[in-house]
Structures are given as structure tokens and as C-alpha cells.
Design a protein around this motif. Sequence first.
Motif, PDB file in Angstrom:
ATOM      1  N   GLY A   1      25.447  51.414  40.416  1.00 27.52           N
ATOM      2  CA  GLY A   1      24.452  51.532  39.291  1.00 27.52           C
ATOM      3  C   GLY A   1      23.651  50.527  38.982  1.00 27.52           C
ATOM      4  O   GLY A   1      23.251  50.703  37.741  1.00 27.52           O
ATOM      5  N   GLY A   2      23.814  49.365  39.634  1.00 24.46           N
ATOM      6  CA  GLY A   2      23.478  48.016  39.315  1.00 24.46           C
ATOM      7  C   GLY A   2      24.311  47.112  38.186  1.00 24.46           C
ATOM      8  O   GLY A   2      23.799  46.233  37.913  1.00 24.46           O
ATOM      9  N   ARG A   3      25.423  47.632  38.003  1.00 25.58           N
ATOM     10  CA  ARG A   3      26.116  46.980  37.114  1.00 25.58           C
ATOM     11  C   ARG A   3      27.383  46.482  37.779  1.00 25.58           C
ATOM     12  O   ARG A   3      28.120  47.316  38.472  1.00 25.58           O
ATOM     13  N   PRO A   4      27.922  45.472  37.367  1.00 26.52           N
ATOM     14  CA  PRO A   4      29.196  44.896  37.973  1.00 26.52           C
ATOM     15  C   PRO A   4      30.521  45.690  37.739  1.00 26.52           C
ATOM     16  O   PRO A   4      30.496  45.870  36.364  1.00 26.52           O
ATOM     17  N   ASN A   5      31.262  45.842  38.462  1.00 24.61           N
ATOM     18  CA  ASN A   5      32.444  46.613  38.293  1.00 24.61           C
ATOM     19  C   ASN A   5      33.327  45.552  37.692  1.00 24.61           C
ATOM     20  O   ASN A   5      33.141  44.374  37.815  1.00 24.61           O
ATOM     21  N   ARG A   6      34.873  45.944  37.346  1.00 19.57           N
ATOM     22  CA  ARG A   6      35.679  44.921  36.832  1.00 19.57           C
ATOM     23  C   ARG A   6      35.867  43.714  37.842  1.00 19.57           C
ATOM     24  O   ARG A   6      36.119  42.574  37.179  1.00 19.57           O
ATOM     25  N   TRP A   7      36.273  44.230  38.921  1.00 20.33           N
ATOM     26  CA  TRP A   7      36.364  42.967  39.979  1.00 20.33           C
ATOM     27  C   TRP A   7      35.185  42.124  40.125  1.00 20.33           C
ATOM     28  O   TRP A   7      35.301  40.906  40.415  1.00 20.33           O
ATOM     29  N   ALA A   8      34.053  42.787  40.239  1.00 19.59           N
ATOM     30  CA  ALA A   8      32.817  41.981  40.295  1.00 19.59           C
ATOM     31  C   ALA A   8      32.765  40.865  39.234  1.00 19.59           C
ATOM     32  O   ALA A   8      32.380  39.790  39.175  1.00 19.59           O
ATOM     33  N   ARG A   9      32.850  41.394  37.773  1.00 25.66           N
ATOM     34  CA  ARG A   9      32.837  40.753  36.876  1.00 25.66           C
ATOM     35  C   ARG A   9      33.823  39.633  36.962  1.00 25.66           C
ATOM     36  O   ARG A   9      33.473  38.194  36.668  1.00 25.66           O
ATOM     37  N   PHE A  10      35.269  39.691  37.097  1.00 25.44           N
ATOM     38  CA  PHE A  10      36.104  38.646  37.590  1.00 25.44           C
ATOM     39  C   PHE A  10      35.340  37.583  38.517  1.00 25.44           C
ATOM     40  O   PHE A  10      35.578  36.241  38.021  1.00 25.44           O
ATOM     41  N   LEU A  11      35.131  38.037  39.632  1.00 20.94           N
ATOM     42  CA  LEU A  11      34.455  37.272  40.615  1.00 20.94           C
ATOM     43  C   LEU A  11      33.471  36.409  40.239  1.00 20.94           C
ATOM     44  O   LEU A  11      33.013  35.132  40.276  1.00 20.94           O
ATOM     45  N   ASN A  12      32.428  36.982  39.326  1.00 22.62           N
ATOM     46  CA  ASN A  12      31.407  36.292  38.774  1.00 22.62           C
ATOM     47  C   ASN A  12      31.714  35.345  37.675  1.00 22.62           C
ATOM     48  O   ASN A  12      31.389  34.071  37.687  1.00 22.62           O
ATOM     49  N   ARG A  13      32.845  35.584  36.795  1.00 26.65           N
ATOM     50  CA  ARG A  13      33.389  34.457  36.219  1.00 26.65           C
ATOM     51  C   ARG A  13      33.760  33.310  36.746  1.00 26.65           C
ATOM     52  O   ARG A  13      33.488  32.068  36.353  1.00 26.65           O
ATOM     53  N   ILE A  14      34.565  33.324  37.895  1.00 21.09           N
ATOM     54  CA  ILE A  14      35.064  32.397  38.735  1.00 21.09           C
ATOM     55  C   ILE A  14      33.956  31.625  39.262  1.00 21.09           C
ATOM     56  O   ILE A  14      33.996  30.309  39.341  1.00 21.09           O
ATOM     57  N   SER A  15      33.047  32.334  40.074  1.00 19.39           N
ATOM     58  CA  SER A  15      31.899  31.590  40.641  1.00 19.39           C
ATOM     59  C   SER A  15      31.007  30.889  39.710  1.00 19.39           C
ATOM     60  O   SER A  15      30.493  29.777  40.043  1.00 19.39           O
ATOM     61  N   ALA A  16      31.051  31.562  38.350  1.00 17.91           N
ATOM     62  CA  ALA A  16      29.902  30.649  37.499  1.00 17.91           C
ATOM     63  C   ALA A  16      30.609  29.465  37.054  1.00 17.91           C
ATOM     64  O   ALA A  16      30.008  28.533  36.873  1.00 17.91           O
ATOM     65  N   ILE A  17      31.951  29.202  37.060  1.00 14.10           N
ATOM     66  CA  ILE A  17      32.707  28.151  36.799  1.00 14.10           C
ATOM     67  C   ILE A  17      32.527  27.270  37.907  1.00 14.10           C
ATOM     68  O   ILE A  17      31.926  25.900  37.623  1.00 14.10           O
ATOM     69  N   VAL A  18      32.653  27.364  39.140  1.00 16.83           N
ATOM     70  CA  VAL A  18      32.789  26.721  40.425  1.00 16.83           C
ATOM     71  C   VAL A  18      31.142  26.351  40.444  1.00 16.83           C
ATOM     72  O   VAL A  18      30.854  25.060  40.660  1.00 16.83           O
ATOM     73  N   PHE A  19      30.143  27.071  40.371  1.00 15.20           N
ATOM     74  CA  PHE A  19      28.865  26.724  40.475  1.00 15.20           C
ATOM     75  C   PHE A  19      28.436  25.853  39.528  1.00 15.20           C
ATOM     76  O   PHE A  19      27.654  24.926  39.839  1.00 15.20           O
ATOM     77  N   SER A  20      28.823  25.893  38.237  1.00 12.32           N
ATOM     78  CA  SER A  20      28.283  24.898  37.274  1.00 12.32           C
ATOM     79  C   SER A  20      28.780  23.762  37.362  1.00 12.32           C
ATOM     80  O   SER A  20      28.200  22.659  37.083  1.00 12.32           O
TER      81      SER A  20
END
Length: 146
Positions: free
Chosen positions: A4-23
Motif C-alpha cells: 500500500g505504499g507504506r513501509p512495514n515494520r521490517w522496512a522501517r527498521f532497514l530504513n533506520r539503519i540505512s539512513a544512519i549509514v547513508f548519512s
Amino acid sequence: MYAGGRPNRWARFLNRISAIVFSLGVVGHGAVTLETVNPQSRTLLTLPLVIASYEGNEYAVSMLGQGSRWVRNVRAARGKAVIHAGRRRSVVLEEVQADARAPILKAYLAQAPGARPHIPVEQSEPVDAFAAIAADFPVFKIRDAQ
């Protein structure tokens, strides 16, 4: 992971990790963290993003389409955002008209393989194939804030 275009729990977790690394700016290849502010709640939204390069310019592309929270936030903030990749950079995101998005979307898919499942055109298709879906996927030209 994005039903539905919204991240599930696993995607939110991976996004948090990726955001830290990408930053940190160590990934390269256009990997950044985008920071936007919700204009109503004033809460900060931080997410990983791959910046597309096309004809010497940088573009932010919404792989999830018009309903992405960051897109709504950027529009409400008149384009004001921050990109973080080793250093913080205040930017203005200027929305690209739908009729000019097709070649940028094609370039984006070549540079952001994780976006391929979300955009219903194969990267190998001609630019004309992207024109049919361009209105559904917001694209913003990135300019440094003055």
C-alpha cells in the motif's frame, strides 16, 4: 515490504539503519539521508534515498509515488529539506513537471536498483515507456539553499 505504499515494520527498521549509514557519506553512488519536517506536527522525518544524476543535475525521486510522506512534507515546506551524506546540506527541492520526468526516471532506475520493484517499467525499456507513468512518480531537482 511496502504494501500500500507504506513501509512495514521490517522496512522501517532497514530504513533506520540505512539512513544512519547513508548519512555518514561512506556508501557513495548517490546514497543520502533526506530530512524533511512535517508541517503540522513539526516532527522530523529522516529516510534513506538514492539521488539520481541526470545531465549534470541531481534529482530526488519518490519510488513510492505521490503518497510518500516525504513528498507531502517537501511540498508543504515549499521545497525546503536537508540532505545528509557526510555533511549536512540545506537544499530546495523543485518539482519537475510530469512531461519532463521520463528520462530522469529511467536514469534513476539505473542508479537505484532497490527502486525497481516499485516502478512498473523495466529499466531497459525506452524513455517513451517512462512517459506513461511519469505523472505517478514525483521528481524534484535539487538545488542548494541560498
